[in-house]
Design a protein around this motif. Structure first.
Motif, PDB file in Angstrom:
ATOM      1  N   GLN A   6       1.285  10.753   8.290  1.00 37.56           N
ATOM      2  CA  GLN A   6       2.496  11.509   7.986  1.00 37.56           C
ATOM      3  C   GLN A   6       2.840  11.471   6.503  1.00 37.56           C
ATOM      4  O   GLN A   6       3.376  12.439   5.959  1.00 37.56           O
ATOM      5  N   LYS A   7       2.557  10.345   5.846  1.00 33.28           N
ATOM      6  CA  LYS A   7       2.795  10.285   4.405  1.00 33.28           C
ATOM      7  C   LYS A   7       1.914  11.287   3.670  1.00 33.28           C
ATOM      8  O   LYS A   7       2.351  11.945   2.727  1.00 33.28           O
ATOM      9  N   ASP A   8       0.656  11.386   4.094  1.00 32.57           N
ATOM     10  CA  ASP A   8      -0.240  12.356   3.468  1.00 32.57           C
ATOM     11  C   ASP A   8       0.244  13.776   3.731  1.00 32.57           C
ATOM     12  O   ASP A   8       0.165  14.646   2.849  1.00 32.57           O
ATOM     13  N   LEU A   9       0.736  14.029   4.947  1.00 31.83           N
ATOM     14  CA  LEU A   9       1.263  15.354   5.259  1.00 31.83           C
ATOM     15  C   LEU A   9       2.449  15.685   4.361  1.00 31.83           C
ATOM     16  O   LEU A   9       2.565  16.808   3.837  1.00 31.83           O
ATOM     17  N   LYS A  10       3.317  14.709   4.146  1.00 31.86           N
ATOM     18  CA  LYS A  10       4.479  14.925   3.287  1.00 31.86           C
ATOM     19  C   LYS A  10       4.046  15.255   1.863  1.00 31.86           C
ATOM     20  O   LYS A  10       4.597  16.167   1.217  1.00 31.86           O
ATOM     21  N   LEU A  11       3.041  14.522   1.350  1.00 32.88           N
ATOM     22  CA  LEU A  11       2.544  14.784   0.006  1.00 32.88           C
ATOM     23  C   LEU A  11       1.912  16.162  -0.073  1.00 32.88           C
ATOM     24  O   LEU A  11       2.126  16.908  -1.039  1.00 32.88           O
ATOM     25  N   ALA A  12       1.130  16.528   0.949  1.00 32.07           N
ATOM     26  CA  ALA A  12       0.483  17.840   0.946  1.00 32.07           C
ATOM     27  C   ALA A  12       1.517  18.966   0.984  1.00 32.07           C
ATOM     28  O   ALA A  12       1.366  19.987   0.301  1.00 32.07           O
ATOM     29  N   ASP A  51       0.821  -1.205   0.000  1.00 30.92           N
ATOM     30  CA  ASP A  51       0.000   0.000   0.000  1.00 30.92           C
ATOM     31  C   ASP A  51       0.857   1.258   0.000  1.00 30.92           C
ATOM     32  O   ASP A  51       0.530   2.229  -0.685  1.00 30.92           O
ATOM     33  N   ASP A  52       1.974   1.226   0.734  1.00 30.15           N
ATOM     34  CA  ASP A  52       2.859   2.394   0.733  1.00 30.15           C
ATOM     35  C   ASP A  52       3.420   2.635  -0.656  1.00 30.15           C
ATOM     36  O   ASP A  52       3.500   3.788  -1.115  1.00 30.15           O
ATOM     37  N   ARG A  53       3.824   1.553  -1.331  1.00 30.57           N
ATOM     38  CA  ARG A  53       4.359   1.716  -2.680  1.00 30.57           C
ATOM     39  C   ARG A  53       3.294   2.243  -3.634  1.00 30.57           C
ATOM     40  O   ARG A  53       3.552   3.128  -4.455  1.00 30.57           O
ATOM     41  N   LYS A  54       2.068   1.687  -3.525  1.00 30.90           N
ATOM     42  CA  LYS A  54       0.977   2.147  -4.393  1.00 30.90           C
ATOM     43  C   LYS A  54       0.660   3.614  -4.106  1.00 30.90           C
ATOM     44  O   LYS A  54       0.412   4.393  -5.033  1.00 30.90           O
TER      45      LYS A  54
END
Length: 964
Positions: A565-571, A408-411
């Motif tokens: 945190q991944k979403d925060l990084k993308l944002a 899921d992280d890779r996707k």
């Protein structure tokens, strides 16, 4: 008596049919029957009695027969009856006599048969005894043969049994119940037990003499009567797969598996017992190893961070490691139920999973498939499933082994990369920041959020919402309330202002109702928030080089997604790119404004430079027309004329380059003869070539070469290349211009013997303002825009230009390639600037209007010298009044006039009935395309750019009807 009664009753019953006929018929029949049965006497009595009964019945009225029997009938009845009775009696007597004779004959025959039977019996007995003797002899022979056969069969069966015992891989022992001795055993039994087990020896004795000691699975040693065979003999117990460990003195240990059972006769008595046992030592070791291997597999499967599974051929589960249960939160009962595991697969992916397994089964090959599995929190994550079928010796699959790896992280990273790429494409094409930001919000929904808003910081430090996007599940009125009416609340724990002021992002992973209450400004706001039903919230600042430009807000609703945190990084990455794009747009706007001002400056500069050049050129022409013979004066006039022309070309080149860089230069395409364009270019460059003493060699085709081109611009290109060759070739050099046809293109080559070009500088020769010699040495160098302008003009004609040079001192060559027109025929080709020469039209009345007295005066003197009637004006109002009184044939008007400008003056003249036939010529320093368009719209026939070549103006005055 009875028969008489029957006769009377019968006559009564038949009365209906017989009436008064045959009154005594039934009595006659009764007499016949009685004589037959009893003889003459009974027959006669029945005859009489029947007559009496019938007669009395008739008299009494019982029989309704309509009368009495006549005498004749009575006589006939009596005679016939007597005869029948007598005849019946005689027949009965004859039958009785015959019966007596028959009985006597039978008795005699029986006595005779008895005597014959006695004699025959003696003979039969004798014969019987002989037959019995023969049968007994045959039976004895058969029994002897059968006995021999049985003995033979028994021998064969014994041999067969011994062969079976030898071939059976198990140890076999049989013992009798009465003696308790060994009846039979095979070699395998001896080998396993290490005892001869001699037949006839007591089984107890044999057990006691076995070297090894037997132990149960619990470690207790067997007593003599505890062995399976002994228990069978004693109790009839049936033993199945009882394992015994034999420990021998030399340290060898064997594990045997024993099966034993009793032999029971028809009466249920135990007559023997049979024991079969196998040496399973190696098998048990293999099983133990298999168990240990399975335990290791389970420990390994439990330790790896993947879901490990094994399924049967029918998709039923055989094994799942703890990874499945930890991730899905499902129980073993739920998972192992029918369709239990597949219920956790996303419905949209289930068919692809089954299809991949089907193909793998058909080919007995491994497979990979990506699909989503629902986690314990109800959120689907992407997994990479790998499966390998386990096939039997025939290649048929019997089970599946596989893993499922959480990707899921890779996707998410892949989707994020695609999302950022899409955003980058939008930002790369940005021309308007608000439009682009709206595109970004539409990309963010639904990929990243269910609601997205972007706010920018204004110059007054207020936030302005410029873009909002949301999914269709949220009512528009709710979005309007939240996005516009209740955006900010000072001091709120969550929101835009805090993010902008702190320059730090704000993430609320899980929004509760308490949070909604804390941010709501009133009841309406709270109800809208609850209807919006946000699940997670994320707000990030858009930070530029020096300041915060704004903020991006994201919220999830129906999707149920929770930000991490991944979403925060993308944002943050998205906000950073948006900030760069906004700054680029603003920088682009400033550059565009600067470029616009530069164009205005160049246009103004050109206008201001052309204004003094115009009277200078006019004055030179006046001097030429005056025909001064003074040598110095002629030299000075020629110098001034050359420098004015050079300065005019520099100004034109500057403006043309500016138009090309902004894609605003338009071509006037027509069918052009290439030789004519080359001739014009040579004529233009001839003064410069001659001044350097260069030799020009032309090599042109004999047949016309037709191009679809702008002749003026082609002349400009070729003249620029010739001038460039002339400037950078030592005095007295050779310059060649050749034309070659190459299929559907034509090559024009300008080659010189000049100073050449350094190979490192060769790729940059067509760049703007390129200079490759020190400025102090550039006695003939220009602004460095000639080649750039030539390249731009060639490319506008869909052609190419190439520079070649072998190096410094080796000369250079410039090759222009242009597409040929559809037909190279010269029909309809323009060969000159006009259709023919026009003599100056004498005595034309010309009105010259210019706010510069020098320009107006010098131009008027030139026209006067050519015989025209000239009138001058220096502003629009006076010019309009003078035109109304003079009614000129031609008006030469400047555009930048005080008061009424040239455009207004032209419109005013055209509105008058007398002004519609006047030829209006604009002579101005403004020469851009927009300026020419405006002059045409104002009513001008021609538009000339200062400084005007006097011959061109004189030609237009000579043919005023043409437009240019």
């Amino acid at each position: 008596m009875a028969l008489s009664v029957v006769a009377a009753v019968g006559r009564f019953a038949l009365a209906h049919w017989l009436d008064d006929h045959f009154i005594l018929a039934t009595g006659f029949l009764a007499a016949v029957a009685a004589s037959w049965i009893g003889g003459f006497g009974p027959g006669l009595a029945t005859l009489i009695l029947s007559f009496l009964l019938i007669t009395l019945a008739s008299v009494a009225g019982v029989l309704e027969i309509g009368g009495q029997p006549t005498r004749t009938e009575v006589v006939l009845y009596s005679v016939a009856g007597l005869g029948v009775a007598w005849l019946g009696g005689r027949m009965r007597s004859a039958l009785a006599a015959a019966e007596v004779g028959r009985l006597a004959a039978r008795e005699r025959q029986e006595r005779l048969d008895e005597a014959l039977g006695e004699r025959r019996g003696i003979q039969d007995e004798k014969e019987r005894l002989l037959v019995e003797q023969s049968l007994m002899r045959a039976q004895a022979e058969r029994q002897s043969a059968t006995l021999a056969k049985l003995v033979h069969e028994l021998q064969e069966k014994n041999a067969f049994t011994e062969a079976i015992l030898r071939q059976v891989p198990s140890g076999i022992i049989a013992a009798g119940a009465e003696t308790g001795g060994v009846v039979l055993r095979n070699d395998v039994a001896q080998r396993i037990s290490r005892d001869p087990l001699e037949p006839g020896r007591s089984i107890t004795e044999s057990v006691e003499q076995i070297e090894g000691v037997g132990f149960r699975s619990d470690g207790v040693a067997y007593r003599a009567d505890d062995w399976p065979l002994m228990r069978c003999l004693r109790t009839g117990e049936v033993v199945e797969n009882e394992e015994i460990e034999l420990r021998f003195p030399d340290g060898v240990r064997k594990t045997i598996s024993v099966n034993a059972g009793p032999v029971i006769d028809a009466s249920g008595r135990i007559i023997a017992a049979v024991c079969a046992f196998d040496d399973v030592t190696e098998a048990r070791r293999g099983q133990d190893a298999l168990v240990e291997s399975e335990n290791r597999f389970r420990r390994l499967a439990g330790a790896i961070p993947h879901i490990v599974w094994i399924t049967n051929f029918d998709d039923s589960l055989e094994f799942l490691n703890n990874g499945w249960f930890d991730y899905t939160g499902m129980s073993a009962e739920e998972t192992y139920s029918q369709d239990g595991w597949s219920s956790a697969i996303h419905p949209d992916d289930l068919d692809s999973v089954h299809e991949a397994r089907r193909r793998a089964l058909a080919a007995c090959a491994s497979y990979e498939v990506e699909y989503r599995i629902r986690g314990g929190d109800g959120v689907y994550h992407w997994f990479l499933g790998r499966g390998v079928p386990v096939c039997d010796e025939q290649g048929s699959p019997v089970s599946f082994f596989g893993t499922a790896t959480n990707i899921d992280d890779r996707k998410r990273d892949e989707r994020s990369a695609r999302f950022l790429a899409d955003v980058g494409a939008k930002l790369a094409a940005v021309v308007d920041e608000e439009h682009t930001l709206k595109e970004i919000t539409r990309l963010a929904v639904p990929f990243f959020s269910d609601w997205c808003a972007i706010d920018l910081v204004e110059e007054n430090h207020e936030l302005r919402r410029v873009a909002v996007a949301h999914d269709e599940s949220t009512p528009a009125e709710v979005v309007d309330i939240l996005s516009h009416r209740y955006r900010f609340r000072p001091g709120a724990p969550y929101g835009l202002q805090g993010v902008v002021q702190s320059r730090q992002p704000n993430v609320v992973a899980h929004i509760t109702d308490e949070i909604l209450i804390s941010v709501a400004q009133n009841e309406e706001h709270l109800q809208a928030l609850r209807a919006f039903n946000p699940r997670s919230y994320l707000c990030v600042p858009m930070i530029g080089r020096d300041v915060v430009l704004g903020a991006m807000s994201f919220a999830t609703t129906s999707s149920g997604r929770r930000y991490d945190q991944k979403d925060l990084k993308l944002a943050m990455e998205l906000a950073g790119r948006a900030a760069v794009a906004i700054e680029n747009v603003r920088l682009y706007d400033r550059l565009r404004e600067t470029d616009r001002r530069k164009d205005e400056f160049l246009a103004t500069l050109a206008h201001e430079l052309r204004n003094p050049l115009a009277p200078i050129r006019n004055s030179v022409l006046i001097l030429r027309l005056k025909g001064s013979t003074d040598t110095d004066s002629q030299w000075a006039r020629e110098v001034i004329e050359r420098q004015v022309g050079h300065m005019s070309r520099l100004i034109d080149d500057l403006l043309d380059v500016s138009r090309i860089t902004r894609n605003k230069l338009e071509l006037r395409l027509d069918r052009v003869d290439l030789a004519a364009a080359v001739g014009d270019a040579v004529e233009t460059s001839r003064p410069l070539l001659d001044s350097f003493g260069h030799e020009l060699k032309l090599d042109l085709p004999t047949e016309p070469v037709v191009l679809q081109a702008d002749r003026t611009r082609l002349v400009q290109v070729f003249a620029s290349l010739l001038n460039n060759a002339a400037k950078y070739t030592e005095r007295g050099g050779v310059i060649g211009l050749s034309v070659r046809l190459r299929e559907d293109v034509v090559e024009i080559s300008v080659k010189d013997s000049g100073i050449g070009i350094d190979p490192e500088q060769l790729p940059h020769v067509f760049e703007m303002f390129a200079q490759f010699t020190p400025s102090i040495d550039r006695t003939q160098g220009g602004l460095g825009i000639g080649l750039a302008l030539a390249k731009g003009l060639v490319e506008l004609h869909k052609g190419t230009v190439e520079a070649r040079s072998a190096g410094l001192g080796a000369g250079s060559e410039f090759i222009v390639r242009l597409p040929l027109a559809a037909s190279t025929a010269a029909r309809g080709v323009r060969t000159g600037p006009g259709d023919g020469s026009h003599a100056d039209r004498p005595h034309s009345r010309v009105l010259v209007v210019d706010d510069s007295e020098d320009i107006a005066e010098s131009l008027g003197r030139v026209l006067s010298l050519k015989g025209h009637e000239v009138h001058l004006a220096h502003d629009g109002e006076k010019a309009f009044a003078l035109a109304g009184s003079l009614r000129p044939d031609i008006a030469v008007l400047d555009i930048g006039l005080p008061g009424m400008n040239g455009y207004e003056l032209a419109r005013a003249i055209r509105k008058q009935p007398w002004g519609r036939a006047i030829t209006l010529i604009a002579v101005t320093g403004w020469g851009q395309i927009n300026d020419r368009r405006r002059s045409s719209e104002a009513g001008f026939n021609h538009h000339l750019v200062k400084p005007v070549e006097p011959t061109t103006l004189l030609q237009l005055i000579g043919s005023p009807s043409s437009n240019s």
